[in-house]
Design a protein around this motif. Structure first.
Motif, PDB file in Angstrom:
ATOM      1  N   TYR A   1       0.827  -1.502  -0.283  1.00  0.00           N
ATOM      2  CA  TYR A   1       0.147  -0.389  -0.028  1.00  0.00           C
ATOM      3  C   TYR A   1       0.732   1.765   0.466  1.00  0.00           C
ATOM      4  CZ  TYR A   1       1.003  -0.821   5.103  1.00  0.00           C
ATOM      5  OH  TYR A   1       1.758  -1.077   6.205  1.00  0.00           O
ATOM      6  N   GLU A   2       0.064   2.120   0.152  1.00  0.00           N
ATOM      7  CA  GLU A   2       1.262   3.233  -0.266  1.00  0.00           C
ATOM      8  C   GLU A   2       2.164   4.212   0.302  1.00  0.00           C
ATOM      9  OE1 GLU A   2       1.914   5.027  -2.572  1.00  0.00           O
ATOM     10  OE2 GLU A   2       0.773   4.066  -4.382  1.00  0.00           O
ATOM     11  N   MET A   3       2.287   4.060   0.855  1.00  0.00           N
ATOM     12  CA  MET A   3       3.234   5.281   2.455  1.00  0.00           C
ATOM     13  C   MET A   3       2.249   6.522   3.319  1.00  0.00           C
ATOM     14  SD  MET A   3       6.751   4.997   1.937  1.00  0.00           S
ATOM     15  CE  MET A   3       7.990   5.707   3.465  1.00  0.00           C
ATOM     16  N   ASN A   4       2.153   6.429   4.134  1.00  0.00           N
ATOM     17  CA  ASN A   4       1.512   6.953   4.932  1.00  0.00           C
ATOM     18  C   ASN A   4      -0.088   6.483   4.784  1.00  0.00           C
ATOM     19  OD1 ASN A   4       3.394   8.469   5.654  1.00  0.00           O
ATOM     20  ND2 ASN A   4       4.216   9.252   3.450  1.00  0.00           N
ATOM     21  N   THR A   5      -0.208   5.654   4.404  1.00  0.00           N
ATOM     22  CA  THR A   5      -1.982   5.292   4.189  1.00  0.00           C
ATOM     23  C   THR A   5      -2.293   5.188   5.868  1.00  0.00           C
ATOM     24  OG1 THR A   5      -1.429   4.561   2.156  1.00  0.00           O
ATOM     25  CG2 THR A   5      -3.736   3.598   3.020  1.00  0.00           C
TER      26      THR A   5
ATOM     27  N   LEU B   1     -12.786   1.774   1.867  1.00  0.00           N
ATOM     28  CA  LEU B   1     -12.865   1.781   0.281  1.00  0.00           C
ATOM     29  C   LEU B   1     -11.777   2.353  -0.346  1.00  0.00           C
ATOM     30  CD1 LEU B   1     -14.126   0.431  -2.320  1.00  0.00           C
ATOM     31  CD2 LEU B   1     -14.676   2.939  -2.353  1.00  0.00           C
ATOM     32  N   THR B   2     -10.828   3.006   0.212  1.00  0.00           N
ATOM     33  CA  THR B   2      -9.871   3.557  -0.337  1.00  0.00           C
ATOM     34  C   THR B   2      -9.061   2.359   0.031  1.00  0.00           C
ATOM     35  OG1 THR B   2     -10.756   6.145   0.119  1.00  0.00           O
ATOM     36  CG2 THR B   2      -7.812   5.619  -0.338  1.00  0.00           C
ATOM     37  N   LEU B   3      -8.590   2.021   1.115  1.00  0.00           N
ATOM     38  CA  LEU B   3      -7.670   1.318   1.345  1.00  0.00           C
ATOM     39  C   LEU B   3      -7.264  -0.034   0.643  1.00  0.00           C
ATOM     40  CD1 LEU B   3      -5.120   0.540   3.483  1.00  0.00           C
ATOM     41  CD2 LEU B   3      -6.576  -0.202   4.990  1.00  0.00           C
ATOM     42  N   VAL B   4      -9.102  -0.151   0.455  1.00  0.00           N
ATOM     43  CA  VAL B   4      -9.229  -1.585  -0.034  1.00  0.00           C
ATOM     44  C   VAL B   4      -8.830  -1.798  -1.620  1.00  0.00           C
ATOM     45  CG1 VAL B   4     -10.646  -2.767  -1.559  1.00  0.00           C
ATOM     46  CG2 VAL B   4     -10.813  -2.745   1.419  1.00  0.00           C
TER      47      VAL B   4
ATOM     48  N   ASP C   1      -6.562   0.703  -2.668  1.00  0.00           N
ATOM     49  CA  ASP C   1      -4.439   0.359  -2.595  1.00  0.00           C
ATOM     50  C   ASP C   1      -4.435  -0.974  -2.761  1.00  0.00           C
ATOM     51  OD1 ASP C   1      -2.023   2.020  -2.765  1.00  0.00           O
ATOM     52  OD2 ASP C   1      -2.482   2.731  -0.896  1.00  0.00           O
ATOM     53  N   ILE C   2      -4.802  -1.433  -1.633  1.00  0.00           N
ATOM     54  CA  ILE C   2      -4.177  -3.036  -1.415  1.00  0.00           C
ATOM     55  C   ILE C   2      -4.387  -3.820  -2.661  1.00  0.00           C
ATOM     56  CG2 ILE C   2      -4.007  -4.565  -0.036  1.00  0.00           C
ATOM     57  CD1 ILE C   2      -5.313  -3.308   2.367  1.00  0.00           C
ATOM     58  N   LEU C   3      -5.841  -3.509  -3.166  1.00  0.00           N
ATOM     59  CA  LEU C   3      -5.526  -4.784  -4.570  1.00  0.00           C
ATOM     60  C   LEU C   3      -5.148  -3.456  -5.591  1.00  0.00           C
ATOM     61  CD1 LEU C   3      -9.575  -4.462  -4.262  1.00  0.00           C
ATOM     62  CD2 LEU C   3      -7.851  -6.247  -4.580  1.00  0.00           C
ATOM     63  N   ARG C   4      -4.954  -2.591  -6.040  1.00  0.00           N
ATOM     64  CA  ARG C   4      -3.672  -1.695  -7.101  1.00  0.00           C
ATOM     65  C   ARG C   4      -2.583  -2.454  -6.015  1.00  0.00           C
ATOM     66  NH1 ARG C   4      -2.067   2.954  -7.261  1.00  0.00           N
ATOM     67  NH2 ARG C   4      -1.454   3.219  -9.093  1.00  0.00           N
ATOM     68  N   HIS C   5      -1.566  -2.433  -5.578  1.00  0.00           N
ATOM     69  CA  HIS C   5      -0.360  -3.018  -5.373  1.00  0.00           C
ATOM     70  C   HIS C   5      -0.113  -4.322  -5.664  1.00  0.00           C
ATOM     71  CE1 HIS C   5       0.084   0.944  -3.657  1.00  0.00           C
ATOM     72  NE2 HIS C   5       1.236   0.986  -3.152  1.00  0.00           N
ATOM     73  N   SER C   6      -1.695  -5.484  -5.423  1.00  0.00           N
ATOM     74  CA  SER C   6      -1.464  -6.971  -6.147  1.00  0.00           C
ATOM     75  C   SER C   6      -1.430  -7.516  -7.133  1.00  0.00           C
ATOM     76  CB  SER C   6      -2.321  -7.432  -4.704  1.00  0.00           C
ATOM     77  OG  SER C   6      -3.669  -7.156  -5.381  1.00  0.00           O
ATOM     78  N   ILE C   7      -1.936  -6.322  -7.840  1.00  0.00           N
ATOM     79  CA  ILE C   7      -1.936  -6.491  -8.675  1.00  0.00           C
ATOM     80  C   ILE C   7      -1.021  -7.272  -9.602  1.00  0.00           C
ATOM     81  CG2 ILE C   7      -2.377  -5.847 -11.506  1.00  0.00           C
ATOM     82  CD1 ILE C   7      -4.353  -4.078 -10.954  1.00  0.00           C
ATOM     83  N   LEU C   8       0.166  -6.367  -9.982  1.00  0.00           N
ATOM     84  CA  LEU C   8       1.495  -6.876 -10.361  1.00  0.00           C
ATOM     85  C   LEU C   8       1.950  -8.140  -9.961  1.00  0.00           C
ATOM     86  CD1 LEU C   8       3.885  -4.390 -11.246  1.00  0.00           C
ATOM     87  CD2 LEU C   8       2.269  -5.481 -13.044  1.00  0.00           C
ATOM     88  N   PRO C   9       2.226  -8.268  -8.320  1.00  0.00           N
ATOM     89  CA  PRO C   9       2.370  -9.938  -7.807  1.00  0.00           C
ATOM     90  C   PRO C   9       1.668 -11.231  -8.039  1.00  0.00           C
ATOM     91  CG  PRO C   9       2.471  -8.262  -6.525  1.00  0.00           C
ATOM     92  CD  PRO C   9       1.972  -7.682  -7.697  1.00  0.00           C
TER      93      PRO C   9
END
Length: 334
Positions: free
Chosen positions: A181-185, A191-194, A196-204
């Motif tokens: 997730y983004e730093m300082n989140t 919903l914003t956190l969810v 953000d986590i989904l975006r960071h998990s796409i490439l892995p």
């Protein structure tokens, strides 16, 4: 006693043996490393100005007792199993006094989420494309799609991960390439956190899916190619049964049984791929935590992570194994 309970008991015995041998091997391997966590801690303390030899020796003895490193290797081994039996993994050597269980609890959901989603998508996608490619053998589109996934199968996870980082992090920078997730989140559930986590998990997740789909596709396509020559399939086609129904009810259902069994055999490889992928993307899961523990010589954390991984993979294989005879009546348990 019926044969199936005996079969389950035998498989459970094998499960316990695998767990025992795996954890034991990990214990001895970690204790063969040249890094001494106690001496590392003493060195850090001495750098801060503590140089009294008596105080240092007293601290060394206290740390060895605290970390369970007193006595011979066999005494430490028995002490380790005694603590493990009570669920006590001890304190982390590199993050003292934080318990190992607390550190693992923070990282485990990330790995479980990434691995579960990747396995489900890979399994379903590979089998679906494989079934279609095996039944509609003249389709050029299915041949092209199959060729792409089969070509990606031999590529190591980390190589494809680096390619994705270059493509979507630098050439076409539309996805995050590091962290969960983004730093300082704000980590409060929202919903914003969810998102953000989904975006960071796409490439892995994408790196795991692209590499893993090909093996399921090949297996399913081969199974379907054999099943379509069976008499009941030929009679169904001659009887005018719609092709979609034949593929769904006559072919795919029978071909999925051995694929489901193969899922158990692939879990270990999938877990290893997940760990490697997490390291490449800096994903906050078990993989990143494990490599940090190895570099720090943190015996307790390495053993805790290894024990958890061994038990988890062995348990998943055990569950799928005992479900096999219930799913496929052709499997004999005697």
């Amino acid at each position: 006693m019926t044969s199936y309970p005996v079969f389950v008991m035998k498989r459970f015995g094998q499960f316990l043996l695998v767990v025992f041998l795996g954890i034991s091997a990990t214990f001895f391997i970690t204790h063969m490393t040249p890094i001494d966590p106690v001496e590392e801690s003493i060195g850090a303390i001495q750098q801060m100005g503590q140089s009294d030899p008596r105080a240092v020796e007293l601290m060394r003895q206290s740390l060895r007792e605290l970390y369970g490193l007193e006595g011979s290797i066999w005494q430490q081994y028995l002490h380790f199993w005694g603590r493990l039996a009570t669920g006590d993994l001890g304190p982390s050597l590199s993050a003292f006094p934080t318990p190992v269980s607390a550190i693992i609890a923070r990282a485990l959901p990330w790995t479980i989420g990434l691995m579960t989603v990747s396995v489900i998508i890979t399994f379903l996608l590979g089998n679906m494309i494989g079934a279609l490619a095996g039944y509609y053998r003249k389709s050029m589109l299915l041949k092209a799609i199959s060729l792409v996934f089969i070509a990606m199968q031999p590529i190591p996870y980390y190589i494809l991960a680096f390619v994705l980082i270059i493509l979507f992090g630098y050439i076409w920078p539309i996805l995050p390439i590091n962290g969960g997730y983004e730093m300082n989140t704000n980590l409060d559930l929202s919903l914003t956190l969810v998102l953000d986590i989904l975006r960071h998990s796409i490439l892995p997740a994408l790196s795991l899916i692209l590499v893993g789909t090909g093996s399921w596709l090949i297996g399913m396509r081969a199974l379907v190619s054999n099943i379509i020559t069976e008499d009941y399939v030929v009679f169904a086609e001659l009887g005018g049964v719609p092709k979609r129904k034949i593929l769904r009810s006559y072919i795919a259902r029978n071909a999925m049984v051995p694929q489901f069994t193969g899922l158990a055999m692939s879990l270990g490889a999938v877990f290893n791929g997940t760990v490697i992928t997490e390291i490449v993307f800096g994903y906050p899961g078990i993989g990143n935590l494990l490599i940090s523990a190895v570099h720090a010589g943190d015996y307790s954390l390495v053993l805790g992570l290894s024990a958890l991984s061994i038990v988890g993979v062995a348990a998943a294989v055990f569950i799928i194994d005992i479900l096999g005879p219930l799913i496929d009546p052709r499997i004999k348990v005697e």
